[in-house]
Design a protein around this motif. Structure first.
Motif, PDB file in Angstrom:
ATOM      1  N   ALA A 133       0.825  -1.205   0.000  1.00 22.81           N
ATOM      2  CA  ALA A 133       0.000   0.000   0.000  1.00 22.81           C
ATOM      3  C   ALA A 133       0.862   1.259   0.000  1.00 22.81           C
ATOM      4  CB  ALA A 133      -0.939  -0.006   1.206  1.00 22.81           C
ATOM      5  N   VAL A 134       2.021   1.197   0.660  1.00 18.56           N
ATOM      6  CA  VAL A 134       2.913   2.356   0.672  1.00 18.56           C
ATOM      7  C   VAL A 134       3.426   2.638  -0.733  1.00 18.56           C
ATOM      8  CG1 VAL A 134       5.078   3.280   1.575  1.00 18.56           C
ATOM      9  CG2 VAL A 134       3.540   1.979   3.077  1.00 18.56           C
ATOM     10  N   PHE A 135       3.733   1.576  -1.471  1.00 22.26           N
ATOM     11  CA  PHE A 135       4.208   1.777  -2.832  1.00 22.26           C
ATOM     12  C   PHE A 135       3.102   2.343  -3.727  1.00 22.26           C
ATOM     13  CE2 PHE A 135       5.186   0.329  -7.170  1.00 22.26           C
ATOM     14  CZ  PHE A 135       6.440   0.917  -7.325  1.00 22.26           C
ATOM     15  N   VAL A 136       1.868   1.927  -3.498  1.00 24.29           N
ATOM     16  CA  VAL A 136       0.755   2.527  -4.235  1.00 24.29           C
ATOM     17  C   VAL A 136       0.689   4.028  -3.948  1.00 24.29           C
ATOM     18  CG1 VAL A 136      -1.753   2.554  -4.516  1.00 24.29           C
ATOM     19  CG2 VAL A 136      -0.544   0.379  -4.319  1.00 24.29           C
ATOM     20  N   GLY A 137       0.932   4.411  -2.702  1.00 20.51           N
ATOM     21  CA  GLY A 137       0.971   5.825  -2.349  1.00 20.51           C
ATOM     22  C   GLY A 137       2.108   6.559  -3.054  1.00 20.51           C
TER      23      GLY A 137
END
Length: 374
Positions: A133-137
């Motif tokens: 999810a952090v990489f999606v951010g």
């Protein structure tokens, strides 16, 4: 004084008349009165001097004029035999020394570029393998900054006011929808973003409406929609390795093109679009990315085969080069060198996304064909 003692202008010169016995030779010159004639001096007769004189003139006894021809001309002393003049004048036909060859330059601050690249790579890898999810951010933030750079340059250089607010909100939502719902979610978010751009622009005067919304739809497709395929790569079970393969192949392609083109590049690839790109650089990009593709498919992608990596690397080299040329075309149309100055040694975010954005759907499609969507 008797005026009949002087010649007439029809003779072509002035001289003593036969009617004036006892008169001396009168110097050649224009018709002055008697007082002026007595004040004139005869001009010395200077024989023709060859253009390239030298010691031969001295042997022939040719008289040279040692003083200035006119009174106001400064006297220039001739150097004595064997003496070197202090300020020699260059000979018109003397061979000039060849200019020193200039060293090739990378064109950017290479140290800053490497440092920024390593820092970005560390952030990407850390977010990619620990929390998806952090990489999606990270993708969403890159999309928003890229949209801001693109719309700002369009406004500055063309007066095109693509609405940034609906583009930024819709672009971030597009990335999240692609990760959560796949291609279907990405298309729905793209349609809603387009509608938001059309409605948002209605709050401004109608002049330039078509131009502004067209630029807005283009920006929505070019930046967030293409970036959504990176989030769709991440969605698979081995998603981090797929994204890493995508990033590695694109970076290796750019590096191979730069290294080979800088060292061996002689034939321009597209001089009207990007004069720095060469055919030799393209061959370097293809060779580097094919080798990297074979290694990545064999060791990083589950059920991948090395020959699939060769095809994948070839496709990545082609799409990355076309993406770079497309970005160069946009910047040439805008009359700018870089889209921004956020990244020292690189330019702006869009200057780093130029080859990544069109490559993402190519890698997603080929991996889906070779090993499935996961």
């Amino acid at each position: 004084m008797n005026d009949s003692s002087w010649g007439t202008p029809q003779t072509g010169y002035w001289g003593p008349s036969d009617q004036g016995p006892g008169r001396g030779a009168v110097p050649a010159g224009p018709a002055y009165d008697a007082h002026q004639a007595q004040q004139t001096r005869p001009m010395p007769i200077v024989p023709d001097v060859p253009e390239h004189g030298g010691d031969q003139d001295a042997d022939r006894g040719v008289a040279r004029l040692s003083g200035p021809l006119f009174r106001d001309e400064p006297t220039r002393a001739r150097p004595l035999p064997g003496e070197v003049p202090q300020n020699p004048e260059p000979m018109p036909h003397a061979p000039q020394p060849a200019p020193a060859p200039q060293k090739k330059s990378a064109g950017r601050d290479l140290g800053a570029a490497i440092g920024v690249g390593v820092g970005l790579g560390a952030v990407i890898v850390a977010s990619l393998f620990f929390v998806k999810a952090v990489f999606v951010g990270v993708i969403a933030v890159a999309v928003v900054v890229g949209l801001w750079e693109l719309t700002t340059r369009l406004d500055e250089r063309k007066g095109t006011k693509a609405p940034l607010v609906p583009l930024a909100l819709g672009g971030a939502a597009m990335v999240v929808a692609g990760y959560a719902r796949g291609a279907e979610g990405a298309w729905v978010a793209m349609a809603l973003t387009t509608l938001a751009v059309l409605v948002w622009r209605m709050t401004a005067p109608p002049e330039g409406y078509l131009k502004d919304v067209t630029a807005g739809v283009f920006a929505a497709f070019y930046v967030p929609f293409l970036a959504t395929f990176v989030a769709m790569l991440l969605k698979a079970e081995d998603g981090p390795w797929r994204v890493l393969t995508f990033l590695l192949l694109t970076v290796v392609s750019d590096t191979g093109a730069y290294a080979v083109g800088w060292r061996f590049g002689k034939h321009k690839l597209a001089p009207r679009i990007s004069p720095g790109k060469t055919r030799e650089g393209l061959l370097g990009a293809i060779g580097f990315s094919m080798v990297a593709g074979a290694l990545c498919m064999q060791f990083l992608i589950e059920d991948g085969q090395w020959w699939q990596g060769l095809l994948l690397g070839l496709a990545v080299a082609a799409s990355a080069t076309l993406g770079d040329l497309g970005e160069s075309m946009i910047k040439r149309d805008l009359g700018i060198k870089d889209m921004g100055t956020l990244l020292p040694g690189h330019g702006g975010i869009m200057d780093r996304l130029d080859s990544l954005l069109p490559t993402a759907p190519v890698v997603w499609l080929l991996l889906a064909i070779f090993v499935g969507t996961g």
